[in-house]
Design an enzyme around this catalytic site. Structure first.
Site, short mmCIF file in Angstrom:
data_model
loop_
_atom_site.label_atom_id
_atom_site.label_comp_id
_atom_site.label_asym_id
_atom_site.label_seq_id
_atom_site.Cartn_x
_atom_site.Cartn_y
_atom_site.Cartn_z
N ALA A 1 38.09 18.83 36.83
CA ALA A 1 38.92 19.98 36.50
C ALA A 1 40.28 19.51 36.00
CB ALA A 1 39.09 20.87 37.74
N THR A 2 40.65 19.94 34.79
CA THR A 2 41.89 19.47 34.18
C THR A 2 43.03 20.48 34.24
OG1 THR A 2 41.29 20.30 31.99
CG2 THR A 2 40.59 18.04 32.55
N GLU B 1 40.03 16.93 40.64
CA GLU B 1 41.09 17.52 39.84
C GLU B 1 41.98 16.42 39.27
OE1 GLU B 1 43.14 20.43 42.19
OE2 GLU B 1 41.33 21.62 42.49
N GLY C 1 31.12 31.48 26.75
CA GLY C 1 30.00 31.11 27.61
C GLY C 1 29.74 29.62 27.64
N LYS C 2 30.57 28.85 26.95
CA LYS C 2 30.35 27.40 26.86
C LYS C 2 30.42 26.71 28.22
CE LYS C 2 35.11 26.74 25.49
NZ LYS C 2 35.39 28.12 25.89
N SER C 3 31.31 27.15 29.10
CA SER C 3 31.45 26.51 30.41
C SER C 3 30.20 26.70 31.25
CB SER C 3 32.67 27.07 31.16
OG SER C 3 33.85 26.74 30.47
N HIS D 1 35.96 30.00 38.12
CA HIS D 1 35.18 28.79 37.83
C HIS D 1 34.67 28.15 39.13
CE1 HIS D 1 35.40 27.86 33.47
NE2 HIS D 1 36.41 28.70 33.51
N ARG E 1 30.60 27.62 40.07
CA ARG E 1 29.92 26.33 40.25
C ARG E 1 29.46 26.10 41.68
NH1 ARG E 1 35.30 24.55 39.08
NH2 ARG E 1 36.24 23.41 40.81
#
Length: 164
Positions: free
Chosen positions: A33-34, A61, A12-14, A49, A53
């Protein structure tokens, strides 16, 4: 202001990092975004994701040169995620010293930056060198980032607890 959200995969960190930066930003933050697409399963994760968001972020990116991407950005930046960036760096033949240099440069920037990082140090020692190198780099970089951050949150089961 620098902040780190660290926790296990799917902890849940994101989501918590996204809520945090949105709550603490005066301007629309940048979502850095990586992740590089390596298979269909990774694309599904990235798509989830993107849906989560919505239009709350400006998406940028960049799988490797995150310092370059951040240094000219005036808005707060969410780096999602450092773990995938480490993976990319190894995949493209870069080493721990390259990663350490880049993170140190980022920590010196004036921007508000929120880092997301998987905590991979609670398992067993892997039986292959690449996995051990990844875990070692992740552990050392998480310590470097945590020391350089004003706040650090550990996330378990969707709950982020401030530890610094």
């Amino acid at each position: 202001m620098k902040t780190l959200f660290i926790g296990g995969i799917k902890s849940g960190k994101s989501m918590n990092a996204q809520e945090y930066i949105l709550k603490n930003s005066l301007f629309k933050p940048t979502y850095l975004a990586t992740t590089e697409f390596v298979d269909a399963g990774m694309k599904e994760r990235v798509d989830a994701h993107i849906q989560n968001r919505g239009d709350d972020f400006v998406t940028l990116e960049e799988p490797l040169k995150i310092y370059e991407a951040i240094k000219t950005n005036k808005n707060p930046v969410l780096v999602e995620c450092v773990s995938m960036w480490i993976n990319n760096m190894f995949y493209h033949g870069l080493n721990f010293e390259d990663m350490q240099k880049e993170i140190k440069q980022i920590l010196e920037l004036e921007q508000t930056i929120v880092f997301v990082l998987n905590d991979v140090g609670c398992g067993v020692i892997p039986d292959n060198k690449l996995a051990r190198d990844f875990i070692d780099a992740s552990g050392k970089l998480s310590g470097l980032i945590a020391i350089g951050c004003d706040e650090v949150y550990h996330t378990i089961a969707g709950i982020s607890t401030r530890i610094k």
